[in-house]
Design a protein around this motif. Structure first.
Motif, mmCIF file in Angstrom:
data_model
loop_
_atom_site.group_PDB
_atom_site.id
_atom_site.type_symbol
_atom_site.label_atom_id
_atom_site.label_comp_id
_atom_site.label_asym_id
_atom_site.label_seq_id
_atom_site.Cartn_x
_atom_site.Cartn_y
_atom_site.Cartn_z
ATOM 1 N N LYS A 196 1.030 -0.895 -0.131
ATOM 2 C CA LYS A 196 -0.036 -0.047 -0.132
ATOM 3 C C LYS A 196 1.268 0.553 -0.024
ATOM 4 C CE LYS A 196 -3.718 -1.904 2.287
ATOM 5 N NZ LYS A 196 -4.641 -2.125 3.648
ATOM 6 N N THR A 197 1.709 1.153 0.295
ATOM 7 C CA THR A 197 3.486 2.301 0.729
ATOM 8 C C THR A 197 3.988 2.423 -0.860
ATOM 9 O OG1 THR A 197 4.632 0.815 1.172
ATOM 10 C CG2 THR A 197 3.218 2.842 3.532
ATOM 11 N N GLY A 198 3.913 1.163 -1.896
ATOM 12 C CA GLY A 198 4.208 1.376 -3.569
ATOM 13 C C GLY A 198 5.751 0.550 -2.495
ATOM 14 N N ILE A 199 5.587 -0.820 -1.500
ATOM 15 C CA ILE A 199 7.482 -1.046 -1.424
ATOM 16 C C ILE A 199 6.494 -2.755 -1.694
ATOM 17 C CG2 ILE A 199 8.262 -2.121 0.060
ATOM 18 C CD1 ILE A 199 8.068 0.281 1.615
ATOM 19 N N GLU A 204 13.326 -3.052 -3.274
ATOM 20 C CA GLU A 204 11.827 -1.607 -2.538
ATOM 21 C C GLU A 204 12.286 -1.405 -1.135
ATOM 22 O OE1 GLU A 204 9.447 -1.216 -6.895
ATOM 23 O OE2 GLU A 204 8.686 -1.964 -4.510
ATOM 24 N N LEU A 205 12.036 -2.497 -0.463
ATOM 25 C CA LEU A 205 11.937 -2.643 0.856
ATOM 26 C C LEU A 205 13.801 -2.079 1.592
ATOM 27 C CD1 LEU A 205 11.002 -3.199 3.737
ATOM 28 C CD2 LEU A 205 11.673 -5.653 3.267
ATOM 29 N N ALA A 206 14.884 -2.556 0.690
ATOM 30 C CA ALA A 206 16.237 -2.470 1.151
ATOM 31 C C ALA A 206 16.388 -0.711 0.940
ATOM 32 C CB ALA A 206 16.692 -2.915 0.408
ATOM 33 N N GLN A 207 14.998 -0.246 -0.167
ATOM 34 C CA GLN A 207 16.300 1.180 -0.326
ATOM 35 C C GLN A 207 14.602 2.444 0.528
ATOM 36 O OE1 GLN A 207 16.461 0.394 -4.653
ATOM 37 N NE2 GLN A 207 18.241 0.517 -4.744
ATOM 38 N N SER A 208 14.252 1.780 0.872
ATOM 39 C CA SER A 208 13.173 2.423 1.168
ATOM 40 C C SER A 208 13.166 3.459 2.599
ATOM 41 C CB SER A 208 12.011 1.755 1.852
ATOM 42 O OG SER A 208 11.331 0.938 1.448
ATOM 43 N N TYR A 227 17.425 -6.563 7.621
ATOM 44 C CA TYR A 227 17.857 -8.189 6.404
ATOM 45 C C TYR A 227 17.470 -7.863 5.342
ATOM 46 C CZ TYR A 227 16.298 -9.993 11.482
ATOM 47 O OH TYR A 227 16.327 -10.341 12.224
ATOM 48 N N ALA A 228 17.155 -6.688 4.597
ATOM 49 C CA ALA A 228 17.001 -6.713 2.705
ATOM 50 C C ALA A 228 18.401 -6.272 3.340
ATOM 51 C CB ALA A 228 15.960 -6.500 2.733
ATOM 52 N N ASN A 229 18.659 -5.489 3.748
ATOM 53 C CA ASN A 229 20.401 -5.003 2.856
ATOM 54 C C ASN A 229 21.679 -6.042 3.542
ATOM 55 O OD1 ASN A 229 20.094 -2.163 1.711
ATOM 56 N ND2 ASN A 229 18.578 -2.148 3.504
ATOM 57 N N GLY A 230 20.855 -6.939 4.405
ATOM 58 C CA GLY A 230 22.270 -8.237 4.346
ATOM 59 C C GLY A 230 22.958 -7.543 5.834
ATOM 60 N N LEU A 231 21.984 -6.905 6.561
ATOM 61 C CA LEU A 231 22.470 -6.922 7.857
ATOM 62 C C LEU A 231 22.268 -7.643 9.146
ATOM 63 C CD1 LEU A 231 22.592 -2.589 7.316
ATOM 64 C CD2 LEU A 231 24.237 -4.247 6.399
ATOM 65 N N ASP A 232 22.476 -8.342 9.350
ATOM 66 C CA ASP A 232 22.526 -9.410 9.976
ATOM 67 C C ASP A 232 23.148 -10.600 10.915
ATOM 68 O OD1 ASP A 232 21.052 -11.647 11.734
ATOM 69 O OD2 ASP A 232 21.027 -12.749 10.189
ATOM 70 N N ASP A 233 23.819 -10.300 11.838
ATOM 71 C CA ASP A 233 25.165 -10.718 12.482
ATOM 72 C C ASP A 233 24.646 -11.697 13.549
ATOM 73 O OD1 ASP A 233 23.696 -8.392 14.556
ATOM 74 O OD2 ASP A 233 26.174 -7.687 14.534
ATOM 75 N N SER A 234 23.253 -12.465 13.727
ATOM 76 C CA SER A 234 22.734 -13.232 14.731
ATOM 77 C C SER A 234 23.877 -14.070 14.995
ATOM 78 C CB SER A 234 21.110 -13.010 14.915
ATOM 79 O OG SER A 234 21.367 -14.102 13.624
ATOM 80 N N PRO A 235 24.278 -14.986 16.367
ATOM 81 C CA PRO A 235 24.741 -16.188 16.033
ATOM 82 C C PRO A 235 24.596 -17.876 15.505
ATOM 83 C CG PRO A 235 25.029 -15.291 18.279
ATOM 84 C CD PRO A 235 24.521 -14.193 17.292
ATOM 85 N N VAL A 236 24.767 -18.625 14.804
ATOM 86 C CA VAL A 236 24.053 -19.371 15.240
ATOM 87 C C VAL A 236 24.510 -20.186 16.792
ATOM 88 C CG1 VAL A 236 24.871 -21.994 14.078
ATOM 89 C CG2 VAL A 236 24.495 -19.592 12.526
ATOM 90 N N SER A 237 23.585 -20.471 17.138
ATOM 91 C CA SER A 237 23.920 -21.289 18.022
ATOM 92 C C SER A 237 24.451 -22.875 18.440
ATOM 93 C CB SER A 237 22.485 -21.730 19.209
ATOM 94 O OG SER A 237 21.558 -20.587 19.489
#
Length: 412
Positions: A196-199, A204-208, A227-237
């Motif tokens: 509804k916001t055009g995304i 388009e989510l990453a560049q919003s 997440y859309a920009n690949g910014l996730d540093d959560s570890p694997v347990s």
């Protein structure tokens, strides 16, 4: 240095396990389904041939049969699924001890420290796929990336029996053109808000504008942007690291619809008794309660509320759940399925601010003592040895404290 993370996702897991016992169904459309007799008549899993007819998980058997009249149905065997899940994860442990199960049929693996032993991330993923296929007769799809989110999306990208590498160099080309509903953690309602916001795409989510997403979705908007920009540093347990339970719930599809307040109260007490018992078993308390209601036409609503004090007392969870239903559901409208979940859990020994209302604290202590006394009786004499009067000889299909058979939703 980037990490190398795999996400391994079994292909049509329940159906594939059943085909090991029913090889005659390998080349025909088949599905694992609940029993129509007790109104669990939905598709739980399907093989690749059934997927070609458009059959989807959670649709009714009636609907699936309309799409494919020759669909073969088999009942579920959950103990077998658990056994194979354990065997699959034992194969993963040959390559790394950093294994984090996400569900019964999928796990993350951090193989960064294993690259010198077994080759690149893709080589390890391919070796795991071949090993699982040769030893267990099952297939999986794997995603390889530098973070958990992209590894998960990689395992979804190409199925069945495939490996997809999503790197810093190619993630925009692979992921950004996809529909926004393919983004991990974007559900149907969130996708509709974004459209509804055009995304409309992940790109388009990453560049919003991040502030726009925050205004639209709150903290969830910030997370999706990252997440859309690949910014996730959560570890694997680590495989020996105990996973923190985030919620404890129980849901039942009833033998007949709930249509009266008495029906609702009877069902609620059964569900809340089970949820509170599990909380005590895990030595946790809930600071909130969530209620999910589904009607016979599969319309579903979800409501939740925060509690004045954390609790694992049956009566308090029951009171909160009943209040949510009373304000959000028209009594008399039929209810097919009801799920009660204790959310935002804390350790039961966590210190709470003392109440000035001594009488209320005494009531809480009595309620907790009663619950723990019932726990002790059930532990010694069985889950059905003691129950609440309203649940005796009920015709709703209630069978509380039967943890193996109920649709429990404990989440880690």
């Amino acid at each position: 240095m980037d990490r190398t993370i795999l996400h391994c996702d079994m292909n049509s897991f329940f159906a594939s396990v059943e085909l090991l016992s029913h090889p005659e169904l390998k080349h025909v459309p088949m599905a694992v389904s609940g029993s129509p007799e007790n109104r669990h008549g939905i598709i739980l899993a399907k093989n690749e041939l059934a997927k070609q007819y458009g059959i989807v998980t959670a649709e009714t058997i009636w609907s699936a049969k309309k799409k494919c009249p020759d669909l073969k149905l088999v009942p579920p065997h959950h103990e077998q699924y658990k056994r194979y899940s354990k065997l699959i994860n034992e194969i993963y442990y040959r390559f790394t001890d950093m294994v984090e199960p996400f569900s019964i049929d999928e796990s993350w693996l951090d193989v960064t420290a294993s690259l010198k032993l077994f080759g690149s991330g893709k080589e390890i993923a391919d070796t795991i796929r071949k090993t699982v296929k040769s030893e267990l007769g099952l297939t999986l799809s794997a995603g390889v990336s530098y973070n958990k989110i992209f590894a998960k999306m990689g395992s979804e990208y190409k199925k069945p029996d495939a490996t997809t590498v999503i790197s810093r160099e190619n993630y925009q080309a692979i992921l950004w053109p996809q529909d926004v509903n393919q983004m991990f953690f974007v559900g149907t309602a969130t996708a509709e808000k974004l459209r509804k916001t055009g995304i409309r795409t992940i790109g388009e989510l990453a560049q919003s504008d991040k502030s726009l997403l925050r205004a639209l979705l709150g903290k969830h908007g910030d997370m999706l942007y990252d997440y859309a920009n690949g910014l996730d540093d959560s570890p694997v347990s680590h495989c020996y690291e105990k996973q923190k339970i985030k919620s404890v719930g129980n849901g039942i599809t009833f033998k007949r619809n709930l249509t009266t307040m008495n029906d609702i109260q009877t069902a609620l007490m059964a569900l809340c008794s089970t949820v509170s018992a599990r909380l005590r078993k895990y030595q946790m308390k809930a600071t909130g309660v969530k209620v999910d209601i589904k009607d016979p036409y599969f319309k579903t609503i979800s409501r939740q509320k925060q509690l004045d004090a954390s609790t694992n007392i049956t009566e308090e969870i029951y009171a909160a759940a009943l209040e949510l239903i009373a304000v959000s559901w028209s009594i008399g409208n039929p209810i097919r399925l009801l799920t009660i979940t204790g959310i935002n859990l804390v350790d039961e020994n966590e210190q709470e601010q003392l109440s000035f209302f001594h009488e209320r604290e005494e009531i809480r202590k009595k309620g907790e003592s009663l619950d723990r006394a019932m726990d002790a009786i059930r532990s010694k004499f069985g889950g059905q040895s003691i129950t609440f009067g309203g649940m005796i000889n009920n015709d709703l299909g209630l069978d509380i404290h039967d943890n193996e058979e109920s649709e429990e939703s404990d989440s880690e």
